[in-house]
Design a protein around this motif. Structure first.
Motif, PDB file in Angstrom:
ATOM      1  N   TYR A  28      32.839  44.604  35.225  1.00 30.80           N
ATOM      2  CA  TYR A  28      31.620  43.897  34.499  1.00 30.80           C
ATOM      3  C   TYR A  28      31.815  42.423  34.196  1.00 30.80           C
ATOM      4  O   TYR A  28      33.134  41.965  34.010  1.00 30.80           O
ATOM      5  CB  TYR A  28      31.798  44.328  32.949  1.00 30.80           C
ATOM      6  N   SER A  31      29.414  41.418  30.819  1.00 32.62           N
ATOM      7  CA  SER A  31      28.787  42.763  30.482  1.00 32.62           C
ATOM      8  C   SER A  31      27.859  43.244  31.547  1.00 32.62           C
ATOM      9  O   SER A  31      27.038  44.112  31.340  1.00 32.62           O
ATOM     10  CB  SER A  31      28.096  42.491  29.222  1.00 32.62           C
ATOM     11  N   LYS A  32      27.540  42.544  32.510  1.00 31.90           N
ATOM     12  CA  LYS A  32      26.675  43.019  33.547  1.00 31.90           C
ATOM     13  C   LYS A  32      27.693  43.793  34.713  1.00 31.90           C
ATOM     14  O   LYS A  32      28.532  43.371  35.322  1.00 31.90           O
ATOM     15  CB  LYS A  32      25.978  41.826  34.534  1.00 31.90           C
TER      16      LYS A  32
END
Length: 309
Positions: A28, A31-32
């Motif tokens: 991540y 957060s992607k």
């Protein structure tokens, strides 16, 4: 019995290796979720400020951390992350390897990552402020293409009856070169009437300055347009002259670049006499009402360098 045990252990290890070889670990980045496949996604560059976290089937990350100093990479340390970490300011991370294991607490995704590079490796590198810079060939780059514009010449000043000349346009060049990764080149961006260059590879001269003749009612000389050493080149236009008649000593256009500036007090009413970036020549000043004047000629526009890789 020992021989049978070795055979069973060997088969077990092959099965484990095969199973893990089918895993595509997820990280991540801020957060992607990004899914990795080692043969197409690594190494992976992460710029400063990004949060890196382990995802599905990822149990550790091997990272090379670099300092960013004057657009150059300097090795700082080797890191091993087993949970998460944020790239510090002034640093950049190069993810070299991802440890694969049983980490199934994350949702799967379908898209694979694309290899990324730090912003200092973005192409083209653009240099547009006069001065001298150092540019280093990025890792893995063996061919670069360069565009250069010389600075435009300046127009001469006006005085009673004396002819003035506009500045010539800067030269232009384009050429590709084979290079060695890690090689540094001096990049010079020329100001008004100055040469722009990249090492000994390529250069473009600035346009000449316009000249004011000191003889009454004489014709001023326009500056000569610049040239380039490149395989593909376009000369800058010569600057125009003014001879106390109704003409406008316009600056020369740069080769494949900016337009030359118009003269002050031209019949067109255009008061813009500076050359247009990149490399346009400045317009010559035109005397008014046959009187002495201190009107200045237009300034030639700065040159420019672009490096594509």
């Amino acid at each position: 019995m020992k021989k049978q045990f070795k055979i069973v252990l060997f088969i077990f290890l092959l099965v484990v290796k095969f199973c893990y070889s089918q895993l595509n670990p997820t990280l991540y980045i801020d957060s992607k979720p990004i899914k990795f496949s080692s043969d197409i996604s690594l190494p992976y560059w992460v710029p400063a400020g990004k949060l890196v976290q382990l995802g599905q089937d990822a149990v550790s990350i091997s990272i090379v951390e670099f300092n960013l100093s004057n657009s150059e990479l300097q090795l700082n340390q080797i890191l091993n992350i087993v949970s998460s970490g944020t790239v510090p300011n002034g640093k950049v991370w190069k993810i070299e390897a991802i440890g694969i294991g049983n980490n199934s607490n994350y949702n799967t995704i379908n898209n694979f990552s694309n290899s990324q590079t730090p912003s200092i490796f973005n192409s083209p590198g653009v240099f547009s402020t006069p001065g001298t810079y150092s540019w280093k060939v990025p890792p893995g780059v063996t061919t670069i293409c360069i565009e250069v514009w010389g600075g435009g010449g300046s127009g001469s000043n006006a005085s009673q009856f004396y002819g003035t000349g506009a500045g010539g346009g800067g030269g232009y060049g384009y050429q590709c070169f084979e290079v060695v990764p890690g090689t540094s080149f001096d990049v010079i961006v020329g100001g008004s009437a100055q040469t722009s260059s990249v090492g000994n590879l390529i250069s473009a001269t600035g346009g000449g300055n316009g000249q004011t003749q000191i003889t009454n009612n004489s014709t001023g000389s326009g500056g000569i347009g610049g040239t380039s050493t490149a395989g593909y080149n376009i000369n800058g236009q010569n600057g125009m002259s003014y001879n106390n008649s109704n003409n406008c000593p316009k600056g020369g256009n740069a080769g494949n670049g900016g337009l030359g500036g118009a003269a002050w007090n031209c019949p067109s009413g255009n008061n813009t006499i500076n050359g247009i970036f990149p490399g346009g020549g400045g317009g010559g000043a035109q005397p008014t009402n046959s009187s002495w004047s201190s009107i200045s000629g237009g300034t030639g526009a700065n040159g420019q360098v672009k490096i594509y890789f």
